[in-house]
Design a protein around this motif. Structure first.
Motif, PDB file in Angstrom:
ATOM      1  N   ILE A 221     -18.851  68.567  91.519  1.00  0.00           N
ATOM      2  CA  ILE A 221     -19.709  68.763  90.223  1.00  0.00           C
ATOM      3  C   ILE A 221     -20.947  69.154  90.929  1.00  0.00           C
ATOM      4  CG2 ILE A 221     -20.687  67.707  88.076  1.00  0.00           C
ATOM      5  CD1 ILE A 221     -18.037  65.897  87.928  1.00  0.00           C
ATOM      6  N   ALA A 222     -21.555  68.468  91.863  1.00  0.00           N
ATOM      7  CA  ALA A 222     -22.834  68.677  92.247  1.00  0.00           C
ATOM      8  C   ALA A 222     -22.949  70.312  93.114  1.00  0.00           C
ATOM      9  CB  ALA A 222     -23.261  67.784  93.484  1.00  0.00           C
ATOM     10  N   THR A 223     -21.732  70.889  93.257  1.00  0.00           N
ATOM     11  CA  THR A 223     -21.678  71.981  93.930  1.00  0.00           C
ATOM     12  C   THR A 223     -21.851  71.834  95.539  1.00  0.00           C
ATOM     13  OG1 THR A 223     -23.941  72.917  93.936  1.00  0.00           O
ATOM     14  CG2 THR A 223     -22.632  73.397  91.718  1.00  0.00           C
ATOM     15  N   ILE A 224     -21.938  70.891  95.936  1.00  0.00           N
ATOM     16  CA  ILE A 224     -21.935  70.559  97.534  1.00  0.00           C
ATOM     17  C   ILE A 224     -20.837  70.461  98.138  1.00  0.00           C
ATOM     18  CG2 ILE A 224     -22.430  68.580  99.066  1.00  0.00           C
ATOM     19  CD1 ILE A 224     -24.228  67.385  96.907  1.00  0.00           C
TER      20      ILE A 224
ATOM     21  N   ALA B 111     -26.468  82.339  93.829  1.00  0.00           N
ATOM     22  CA  ALA B 111     -26.604  81.976  92.377  1.00  0.00           C
ATOM     23  C   ALA B 111     -26.386  80.657  92.376  1.00  0.00           C
ATOM     24  CB  ALA B 111     -25.466  82.737  91.433  1.00  0.00           C
ATOM     25  N   LEU B 112     -25.249  80.139  93.021  1.00  0.00           N
ATOM     26  CA  LEU B 112     -24.981  78.797  93.076  1.00  0.00           C
ATOM     27  C   LEU B 112     -26.338  77.717  93.516  1.00  0.00           C
ATOM     28  CD1 LEU B 112     -22.475  77.046  92.701  1.00  0.00           C
ATOM     29  CD2 LEU B 112     -21.900  77.037  94.997  1.00  0.00           C
ATOM     30  N   SER B 113     -26.836  78.129  94.705  1.00  0.00           N
ATOM     31  CA  SER B 113     -27.868  77.130  95.032  1.00  0.00           C
ATOM     32  C   SER B 113     -29.117  77.534  94.094  1.00  0.00           C
ATOM     33  CB  SER B 113     -28.568  77.825  96.412  1.00  0.00           C
ATOM     34  OG  SER B 113     -28.958  78.900  96.419  1.00  0.00           O
ATOM     35  N   ARG B 114     -29.352  78.464  93.323  1.00  0.00           N
ATOM     36  CA  ARG B 114     -30.217  78.792  92.271  1.00  0.00           C
ATOM     37  C   ARG B 114     -29.818  77.515  91.216  1.00  0.00           C
ATOM     38  NH1 ARG B 114     -33.522  83.592  89.579  1.00  0.00           N
ATOM     39  NH2 ARG B 114     -34.154  82.426  87.925  1.00  0.00           N
ATOM     40  N   PHE B 115     -28.639  77.699  90.785  1.00  0.00           N
ATOM     41  CA  PHE B 115     -28.164  76.913  89.551  1.00  0.00           C
ATOM     42  C   PHE B 115     -28.376  75.324  90.045  1.00  0.00           C
ATOM     43  CE2 PHE B 115     -24.996  74.481  87.453  1.00  0.00           C
ATOM     44  CZ  PHE B 115     -25.053  74.970  86.158  1.00  0.00           C
ATOM     45  N   ARG B 116     -27.999  75.170  91.367  1.00  0.00           N
ATOM     46  CA  ARG B 116     -28.232  73.851  91.707  1.00  0.00           C
ATOM     47  C   ARG B 116     -29.573  73.345  91.529  1.00  0.00           C
ATOM     48  NH1 ARG B 116     -26.816  74.210  97.309  1.00  0.00           N
ATOM     49  NH2 ARG B 116     -24.782  74.514  96.570  1.00  0.00           N
ATOM     50  N   ARG B 117     -30.569  74.212  92.157  1.00  0.00           N
ATOM     51  CA  ARG B 117     -31.967  73.834  91.914  1.00  0.00           C
ATOM     52  C   ARG B 117     -32.569  73.569  90.618  1.00  0.00           C
ATOM     53  NH1 ARG B 117     -33.409  77.914  95.664  1.00  0.00           N
ATOM     54  NH2 ARG B 117     -34.304  79.041  93.648  1.00  0.00           N
ATOM     55  N   GLU B 118     -31.947  74.548  89.715  1.00  0.00           N
ATOM     56  CA  GLU B 118     -32.762  74.601  88.559  1.00  0.00           C
ATOM     57  C   GLU B 118     -31.992  73.682  87.481  1.00  0.00           C
ATOM     58  OE1 GLU B 118     -33.195  78.552  87.518  1.00  0.00           O
ATOM     59  OE2 GLU B 118     -34.496  78.932  89.162  1.00  0.00           O
ATOM     60  N   ARG B 119     -30.721  73.640  87.711  1.00  0.00           N
ATOM     61  CA  ARG B 119     -30.145  72.951  86.341  1.00  0.00           C
ATOM     62  C   ARG B 119     -29.293  71.565  86.708  1.00  0.00           C
ATOM     63  NH1 ARG B 119     -31.529  73.771  82.607  1.00  0.00           N
ATOM     64  NH2 ARG B 119     -29.905  73.930  81.395  1.00  0.00           N
ATOM     65  N   LEU B 120     -29.693  71.034  88.016  1.00  0.00           N
ATOM     66  CA  LEU B 120     -29.138  69.864  88.280  1.00  0.00           C
ATOM     67  C   LEU B 120     -29.967  68.797  89.006  1.00  0.00           C
ATOM     68  CD1 LEU B 120     -25.864  70.805  89.912  1.00  0.00           C
ATOM     69  CD2 LEU B 120     -26.086  70.299  87.581  1.00  0.00           C
ATOM     70  N   GLY B 121     -29.933  67.806  88.989  1.00  0.00           N
ATOM     71  CA  GLY B 121     -30.631  66.523  89.384  1.00  0.00           C
ATOM     72  C   GLY B 121     -29.850  65.463  90.237  1.00  0.00           C
ATOM     73  N   PHE B 122     -30.146  65.122  91.415  1.00  0.00           N
ATOM     74  CA  PHE B 122     -29.454  64.269  92.066  1.00  0.00           C
ATOM     75  C   PHE B 122     -30.279  63.110  92.570  1.00  0.00           C
ATOM     76  CE2 PHE B 122     -28.490  68.751  93.524  1.00  0.00           C
ATOM     77  CZ  PHE B 122     -27.181  68.656  93.112  1.00  0.00           C
ATOM     78  N   VAL B 123     -29.439  61.805  92.507  1.00  0.00           N
ATOM     79  CA  VAL B 123     -30.004  60.539  93.001  1.00  0.00           C
ATOM     80  C   VAL B 123     -28.748  59.900  93.833  1.00  0.00           C
ATOM     81  CG1 VAL B 123     -31.016  58.465  92.417  1.00  0.00           C
ATOM     82  CG2 VAL B 123     -31.330  60.176  90.875  1.00  0.00           C
TER      83      VAL B 123
END
Ligand SMILES: Nc1ncnc2c1ncn2[C@@H]1O[C@H](COP(=O)(O)OP(=O)(O)O)[C@@H](O)[C@H]1O
Ligand SMILES: [Mg+2]
Length: 255
Positions: A54-57, A79-91
């Motif tokens: 889900i985290a696109t990792i 597009a994926l790295s941009r999406f990850r940066r702008e739309r997801l948050g990780f802890v």
């Protein structure tokens, strides 16, 4: 309401023919905006694999993952790295703060990369730090913070962009019980007061009891689901323990 996350017939296999691990095997579920959902399961049941997909990792073997109307399994790398940066948050369990940056710089990181104006960054950092109770960590380096503070700074860093989805993998795994409570309390606050959508993986029943809904997985497949409803946390905790027992774990540690 349209789900913020839809996982459909997800498969993730490791290895090659003759030696395949089906880490995730035909898993489907969805998460609505504003939900606080937990994923529970025994060690090795596929929780981290699921979250990493889900985290696109990690890439998937089959099925689809739609986040905010985008099928991320089909997005090109850039597009994926941009999406990850702008739309997801990780802890994550080990918070991965950058040792050479202060709390302020760590929290501001995503906004700095997005080249937001300095004044806006300053304001956002102050507000987010307050939300996670780490205002006194802004001028400290990670080694000068407690484990709990580091984890809350990591959470502040994860949510400062106001992500569509916050993903957490065993966020309390390395914390003592008091720090765990504080972090979970802040997660609850983010969910209730800020409307943040949170998907949290944990093997710990106490941690899971802060969620509003829990999906249990076993061997990469859905096992059952618990909804908190009007239960207080204690009553929900007891129900979680029941499922954990049914799953065959010892109530706390193994699962
Ligand atoms: N990179 C990998 N290569 C091969 N097998 C893996 C890899 N990552 C995880 N697995 C296997 O997939 C299964 C699920 O692992 P994981 O998702 O880490 O479980 P959990 O987080 O629930 O403990 C386990 O059997 C694990 O050994
Ligand atoms: Mg794991």
């Amino acid at each position: 309401m349209e789900p913020i996350l839809t996982v459909s017939h997800l498969q993730k296999y490791y290895g090659s023919r003759g030696n395949i691990t089906r880490a995730i095997d035909d898993l489907s579920f969805s998460v609505q905006p504003g939900e606080f959902v937990g994923i529970m399961g025994a060690s090795g049941s596929g929780k981290t694999t699921l979250l990493n997909c889900i985290a696109t990792i990690d890439t998937v073997t089959g099925g689809s993952i739609v986040i905010d109307k985008q099928d991320i399994t089909r997005l090109p790398r850039k597009a994926l790295s941009r999406f990850r940066r702008e739309r997801l948050g990780f802890v994550f369990q080990d918070c991965n703060l950058l040792d050479t940056l202060t709390g302020r710089e760590n929290i501001a990181l995503a906004l700095t990369i997005l080249r937001r104006p300095a004044g806006e960054i300053e304001r956002q950092v102050a507000q987010t730090a307050k939300l996670l109770d780490v205002a006194d960590c802004l001028d400290k380096y990670p080694y000068q913070m407690s484990g709990g503070q580091r984890q809350r700074v990591a959470a502040a860093r994860a949510i400062i962009t106001n992500p569509a989805l916050v993903l957490a993998d065993e966020p309390t795994g390395a914390l003592d019980s008091k720090s765990a409570r504080l972090l979970l309390d802040r997660f609850e606050h983010l969910n209730v007061e800020q409307g943040a959508t949170i998907l949290m993986v944990t093997h710990d029943a106490f941690t899971a009891s802060y969620c509003r809904r829990i999906l249990f997985i076993k061997d990469g497949r859905p096992f059952t689901e618990l909804i908190r409803g009007n239960d207080d946390r204690k009553a929900f905790f007891a129900k979680i323990i029941d499922v954990v027992t049914l799953l065959g774990g010892d109530s706390g540690d193994v699962l």
